[in-house]
Design a protein around this motif. Structure first.
Motif, PDB file in Angstrom:
ATOM      1  N   ARG A 168       0.836  -1.196   0.000  1.00  0.00           N
ATOM      2  CA  ARG A 168       0.000   0.000   0.000  1.00  0.00           C
ATOM      3  C   ARG A 168       0.874   1.250   0.000  1.00  0.00           C
ATOM      4  N   PRO A 169       0.425   2.317  -0.659  1.00  0.00           N
ATOM      5  CA  PRO A 169       1.217   3.553  -0.670  1.00  0.00           C
ATOM      6  C   PRO A 169       1.437   4.082   0.743  1.00  0.00           C
ATOM      7  N   SER A 170       2.623   4.615   0.981  1.00  0.00           N
ATOM      8  CA  SER A 170       2.977   5.184   2.287  1.00  0.00           C
ATOM      9  C   SER A 170       3.665   6.516   2.033  1.00  0.00           C
ATOM     10  N   LEU A 171       2.975   7.625   2.366  1.00  0.00           N
ATOM     11  CA  LEU A 171       3.474   8.943   1.999  1.00  0.00           C
ATOM     12  C   LEU A 171       2.799  10.010   2.844  1.00  0.00           C
ATOM     13  N   GLY A 172       3.363  11.214   2.815  1.00  0.00           N
ATOM     14  CA  GLY A 172       2.806  12.311   3.571  1.00  0.00           C
ATOM     15  C   GLY A 172       1.466  12.757   3.020  1.00  0.00           C
ATOM     16  N   PRO A 173       0.586  13.321   3.877  1.00  0.00           N
ATOM     17  CA  PRO A 173      -0.725  13.776   3.395  1.00  0.00           C
ATOM     18  C   PRO A 173      -0.622  14.754   2.228  1.00  0.00           C
ATOM     19  N   SER A 174       0.415  15.600   2.233  1.00  0.00           N
ATOM     20  CA  SER A 174       0.548  16.585   1.154  1.00  0.00           C
ATOM     21  C   SER A 174       1.048  15.959  -0.137  1.00  0.00           C
ATOM     22  N   GLN A 175       1.498  14.708  -0.087  1.00  0.00           N
ATOM     23  CA  GLN A 175       1.995  14.032  -1.287  1.00  0.00           C
ATOM     24  C   GLN A 175       0.953  13.132  -1.925  1.00  0.00           C
ATOM     25  N   ALA A 176      -0.100  12.806  -1.166  1.00  0.00           N
ATOM     26  CA  ALA A 176      -1.089  11.844  -1.637  1.00  0.00           C
ATOM     27  C   ALA A 176      -1.978  12.462  -2.707  1.00  0.00           C
ATOM     28  N   ASP A 177      -2.280  11.680  -3.716  1.00  0.00           N
ATOM     29  CA  ASP A 177      -3.203  12.106  -4.759  1.00  0.00           C
ATOM     30  C   ASP A 177      -4.586  11.582  -4.381  1.00  0.00           C
ATOM     31  N   LEU A 178      -5.385  12.472  -3.796  1.00  0.00           N
ATOM     32  CA  LEU A 178      -6.712  12.092  -3.325  1.00  0.00           C
ATOM     33  C   LEU A 178      -7.800  12.619  -4.259  1.00  0.00           C
ATOM     34  N   ARG A 179      -7.420  12.848  -5.516  1.00  0.00           N
ATOM     35  CA  ARG A 179      -8.392  13.413  -6.449  1.00  0.00           C
ATOM     36  C   ARG A 179      -9.433  12.392  -6.889  1.00  0.00           C
ATOM     37  N   PRO A 319      -5.417  24.308  10.475  1.00  0.00           N
ATOM     38  CA  PRO A 319      -5.933  23.556  11.622  1.00  0.00           C
ATOM     39  C   PRO A 319      -4.830  23.132  12.580  1.00  0.00           C
ATOM     40  N   ALA A 320      -5.170  23.092  13.869  1.00  0.00           N
ATOM     41  CA  ALA A 320      -4.305  22.449  14.852  1.00  0.00           C
ATOM     42  C   ALA A 320      -4.527  20.951  14.674  1.00  0.00           C
ATOM     43  N   ALA A 321      -3.658  20.334  13.913  1.00  0.00           N
ATOM     44  CA  ALA A 321      -3.873  18.951  13.505  1.00  0.00           C
ATOM     45  C   ALA A 321      -2.540  18.273  13.282  1.00  0.00           C
ATOM     46  N   ALA A 322      -2.587  16.963  13.137  1.00  0.00           N
ATOM     47  CA  ALA A 322      -1.406  16.160  12.823  1.00  0.00           C
ATOM     48  C   ALA A 322      -1.802  15.162  11.750  1.00  0.00           C
ATOM     49  N   SER A 323      -0.837  14.421  11.252  1.00  0.00           N
ATOM     50  CA  SER A 323      -1.158  13.391  10.269  1.00  0.00           C
ATOM     51  C   SER A 323      -2.138  12.383  10.854  1.00  0.00           C
ATOM     52  N   GLU A 324      -2.103  12.216  12.167  1.00  0.00           N
ATOM     53  CA  GLU A 324      -2.986  11.246  12.821  1.00  0.00           C
ATOM     54  C   GLU A 324      -4.438  11.701  12.868  1.00  0.00           C
ATOM     55  N   GLY A 325      -4.667  13.017  12.799  1.00  0.00           N
ATOM     56  CA  GLY A 325      -6.041  13.486  12.859  1.00  0.00           C
ATOM     57  C   GLY A 325      -6.138  14.911  13.352  1.00  0.00           C
ATOM     58  N   PRO A 326      -7.368  15.466  13.363  1.00  0.00           N
ATOM     59  CA  PRO A 326      -7.567  16.869  13.702  1.00  0.00           C
ATOM     60  C   PRO A 326      -7.705  17.102  15.199  1.00  0.00           C
ATOM     61  N   VAL A 327      -7.437  18.333  15.607  1.00  0.00           N
ATOM     62  CA  VAL A 327      -7.723  18.777  16.969  1.00  0.00           C
ATOM     63  C   VAL A 327      -8.611  20.021  16.889  1.00  0.00           C
ATOM     64  N   GLY A 328      -8.042  21.140  16.459  1.00  0.00           N
ATOM     65  CA  GLY A 328      -8.821  22.361  16.334  1.00  0.00           C
ATOM     66  C   GLY A 328      -8.973  22.778  14.889  1.00  0.00           C
ATOM     67  N   VAL A 329     -10.175  23.233  14.518  1.00  0.00           N
ATOM     68  CA  VAL A 329     -10.455  23.646  13.148  1.00  0.00           C
ATOM     69  C   VAL A 329     -10.920  25.093  13.148  1.00  0.00           C
ATOM     70  N   PRO A 330     -10.164  26.009  12.522  1.00  0.00           N
ATOM     71  CA  PRO A 330     -10.599  27.409  12.465  1.00  0.00           C
ATOM     72  C   PRO A 330     -11.904  27.542  11.669  1.00  0.00           C
ATOM     73  N   LEU A 331     -12.892  28.161  12.293  1.00  0.00           N
ATOM     74  CA  LEU A 331     -14.167  28.403  11.627  1.00  0.00           C
ATOM     75  C   LEU A 331     -14.480  29.891  11.543  1.00  0.00           C
TER      76      LEU A 331
END
Length: 574
Positions: A168-179, A319-331
């Motif tokens: 399975r692909p293993s890469l940073g969130p900014s590198q993933a092609d999620l289109r 966002p106050a977030a990490a690759s593992e998931g979100p914490v705070g989301v600016p609204l």
């Protein structure tokens, strides 16, 4: 400069992001209901997995049951489960198998692998990511674009990512092609700019050359928003423009890309750039938005950095977030905090003054106090259950009943004499010293050091040295800064104060270093294989090579300053 027409899909794209923001705002309006719903979804998703069987989750009905059944785990403790999933063992953490794995930057240790399932992407990752981008889309619609109006320094799709043992692909969130491929589409601002897919061949892991080519192309366009997420990227951009300026001018004039054919000669633009110089505000006079996280060390240098991008620039927090998931989301347009993402994950917290144990008692969202710091623990559909994130969040205030939080720093602490000093305490002490002495701090990093000739057991044998790049500070300013810094640490941290009063720890020292020292260390880290967006500010410097590089200039030109020159055991000034 080439005018930037709206991308054909820009209006719909911005509308989609603003709608996502409003949708997430509605989903967190009733935090108690949102957390109940997330908990029910978790139990449904984990049912039948090997994790559920080992932890007896089939009998769990309440949150208290869940807390008793599942211990708190750090990544290191969780890694055996994640490794099994990465190696292809079915049904380990989630019923839905991971489609790929996000990796972290590894800036504080080895890279982590985080499973990405379709439910995680649809119900956790995409909602908070889109909602956060809804803020610049709503308030700065002329700046946020799929095309060349936005220079996205985070975005860097990989054609050939690494893979896990199961392929399975293993890469940073900014590198993933999620289109596509998940039944959903994630488009990022700037992801369809001319430089998003480079028009000339370049090794996809030659990160500096790729970054050069993007900047070289961007200087010909009317960029209005610069996205870094990691603020270090925004701080480095002016430095890189200066370093690469002769090459950029030559390429623009000749219509080349890194000396290769691929562009259109533009001697007029080259002459205009040469006349104004390599300052972002001059290169892109209509930049209005910088988008990055704004807390931590960045809070020290962003005010001055904004000057080189232009007086009309607004810095909006990611966002106050990490690759593992979100914490705070600016609204909204809060300068550094976001609403706790209670519709994305189940949150628990441990007071930041305490160490996190497997059985640590935890607090829920409605038990948090504004002005306090907390370790973050979350559970979500991606297969992380009572996961200790390793970050400290600061509760800024409340928006109704919902806490608004900001990233405060990594949770690790430095402790050589019982002082138990945390990142956030050192950053805040540096900020206080900056305010009280009227000095501008460009960057900083620190570590405990042993006095020359002393032994580890000698009383007062250690002190903290903080390497600081100042803007225009003189010798007397730095000496005063050191005294205020030590005083601030004593007041912020009772353990540090006791270590100082008892003589176990000598006064903190400040070593002024040139800004170029931090630039050189950035280049060193990129040369070692880190992608530029992954190179983060480091509060505690554990890397000996980095420390030696950063401090070399300061130690050669002047001594470290300390206002408190008392003998070991003397009470510090406060």
């Amino acid at each position: 400069m080439r005018p930037v027409p709206d991308h054909a899909d820009d209006a719909a794209f911005r509308q989609e992001l603003v709608a996502a923001k409003h949708q997430l705002a509605a989903s967190v309006a009733d935090p108690a209901q949102a957390q109940r719903h997330v908990f029910e979804e978790l139990l449904a998703q984990v049912a039948g997995t090997k994790f559920a069987t080992e932890h007896g989750l089939s009998g769990v009905r309440t949150l208290d049951d869940y807390r008793r059944a599942v211990p708190l785990r750090t990544y290191q403790e969780y890694d055996p489960w994640l490794a099994r999933a990465a190696d292809g063992e079915p049904g380990v953490l989630t019923r839905e198998e991971p489609r790929l794995f996000f990796t972290t930057s590894g800036s504080t240790g080895s890279r982590k692998r985080i499973p990405v399932t379709e439910p995680f992407l649809r119900q956790v990752y995409l909602p908070y990511f889109r909602a956060a981008m809804g803020v610049p889309a709503e308030y700065f619609p002329d700046s946020l674009s799929l095309g060349a109006a936005t220079l996205n320094l985070r975005h860097d799709r990989l054609a050939r990512p690494n893979t896990t043992g199961s392929g399975r692909p293993s890469l940073g969130p900014s590198q993933a092609d999620l289109r596509g491929g998940f039944g959903v589409t994630l488009r990022e601002p700037g992801s369809e700019a001319p430089w998003a897919e480079l028009p000339v061949p370049v090794d996809e892991r030659d990160y500096l050359e790729k970054l050069y080519l993007r900047l070289r192309m961007a200087v010909e366009h009317d960029v209005r928003c610069v996205i870094g997420h990691n603020p270090t990227m925004l701080a480095m951009l002016p430095e890189l423009l200066t370093q690469w300026w002769p090459r950029i001018l030559r390429d623009v004039r000749d219509g080349t890309l890194g000396g290769r054919p691929g562009g259109t000669p533009d001697p007029v633009r080259a002459a205009d750039l040469e006349r104004h110089g390599p300052v972002p505000a001059a290169v892109w006079p209509r930049v209005r938005v910088l988008y990055c996280w704004t807390s931590g060390v960045a809070s020290l240098y962003l005010p001055r950095l904004r000057e080189v991008y232009g007086d009309d620039v607004t810095v909006l927090p990611t966002p106050a977030a990490a690759s593992e998931g979100p914490v705070g989301v600016p609204l909204d347009r809060h300068p550094h905090a976001g609403h706790l993402a209670v519709s994305s994950a189940l949150y628990e917290f441990v007071d930041a003054a305490d160490d996190v144990r497997a059985d640590s008692p935890t607090l829920l969202y409605d038990e948090l106090e504004p002005g306090r710091d907390y370790h973050v623990v979350f559970s979500h559909l991606g297969g992380l259950y009572r996961y200790v994130l390793g970050d400290v969040a600061h509760v800024v205030d409340r928006a109704g009943t919902l806490p608004r939080v900001a990233y405060a720093g990594r949770a690790g602490l430095s402790d050589v004499a019982g002082e138990r000093l945390r990142e956030v305490q050192l950053v805040r002490a540096v900020a206080e010293a900056s305010r009280r002495t009227g000095t501008d701090v460009i960057n900083m990093t620190g570590r405990p050091e042993r006095a020359a000739g002393s032994h580890h057991h000698t009383v007062g044998s250690h002190h903290y040295t903080v390497a600081v790049a100042f803007h225009g500070a003189g010798t007397s300013d730095v000496a005063s800064f050191a005294g205020v810094l030590d005083d601030a640490l004593c007041r912020a941290n009772p353990d540090y104060r006791r270590a100082r009063e008892g003589g176990a720890l000598a006064a903190a020292r400040v070593l002024p270093v040139p800004t170029s020292a931090f630039v050189a260390n950035w280049h060193r880290r990129v040369a070692s294989g880190m992608r530029p967006p992954e190179v983060k500010d480091q509060v505690f410097q554990a890397d000996d090579a980095a420390w030696d590089l950063i401090t070399a200039g300061g130690r050669q030109t002047r001594k470290g300053f300390s206002e408190n020159r008392e003998a070991p055991g003397q009470r510090p000034n406060r």
